[in-house]
Design an enzyme around this catalytic site. Sequence first.
Site: not given
Ligand code: PEP
Length: 251
Positions: A10, A12, A98, A100, A168, A174, A212
């Site tokens: 992803n 973003k 997601h 976000e 998640e 992040g 992460s």
């Molecule tokens: C995500 O945005 O779906 C995500 C898992 O981000 P990150 O790997 O940067 O934590």
Amino acid sequence: MSRTRYVIGNWKMNGTRVGAQALARAVAAAVAASGRASPRVVLCPPATLLAMVAAETGEGRVALGGQDCHARPSGAFTGDVSAEMLAEAGCRYVIVGHSERRTLHSEDDATVRAKAEAAHRAGLVAVVCVGESLAEREAGRTSEVLARQVDLSVPGGSGAGDTLVAYEPVWAIGTGRVATPAQVAEAHAGIRARLGARIAGGAGISLLYGGSVKPDNAAELQALADVDGALVGGASLDAAQFLAIVAASPG
Ligand code: PEP
């Protein structure tokens, strides 16, 4: 029947043409050269880069996905993209729900479900994201929150062919703070049981962990019993890191 494994990147709101082209090209070339049919690798670039990434990945082993879609096929929704538009642009997948989007765009479970249903109508595989906040985890509400999100965000008619669920935890996205294998295992087992109880064939839906995921934790996380792959944010912007996560999939 064994479940399909995935590693999904992803990107973003990151990437402009030159760097993104090099990234897509490197991923497509390495996945093709690996000769492995599993995991399925999916790139979800910003909408502006879909056509370019589609040209780089072609009919190869790397599939294309959108990062979000509107619930309606067309209309006066300035700035939005429909599932049909994503399908026409070459997508086979779309991320919905997601954290976000849930947080920054105030999307609730009903909205996420409507988007997943729109994805299905357009012939796309919906990658439905669920996850608890830090406050919810610290209040001991993780399993209750996940159960509610699974019940209300995943359409009743979903199956392994048209839906993936990504766990998640919001506090791990992040932040560099990855959930422990025990936390991931517990959450995934709960989600799998909930899907199985509610949806015919729901237990066969692939479950991805996101939050992460990096080369140094990807093997341990992807080896867990109910983890069928990874949804990768930050590390998907670096070809070497992303490809190391793909290589760490048990396949
Ligand atoms: C995500 O945005 O779906 C995500 C898992 O981000 P990150 O790997 O940067 O934590």
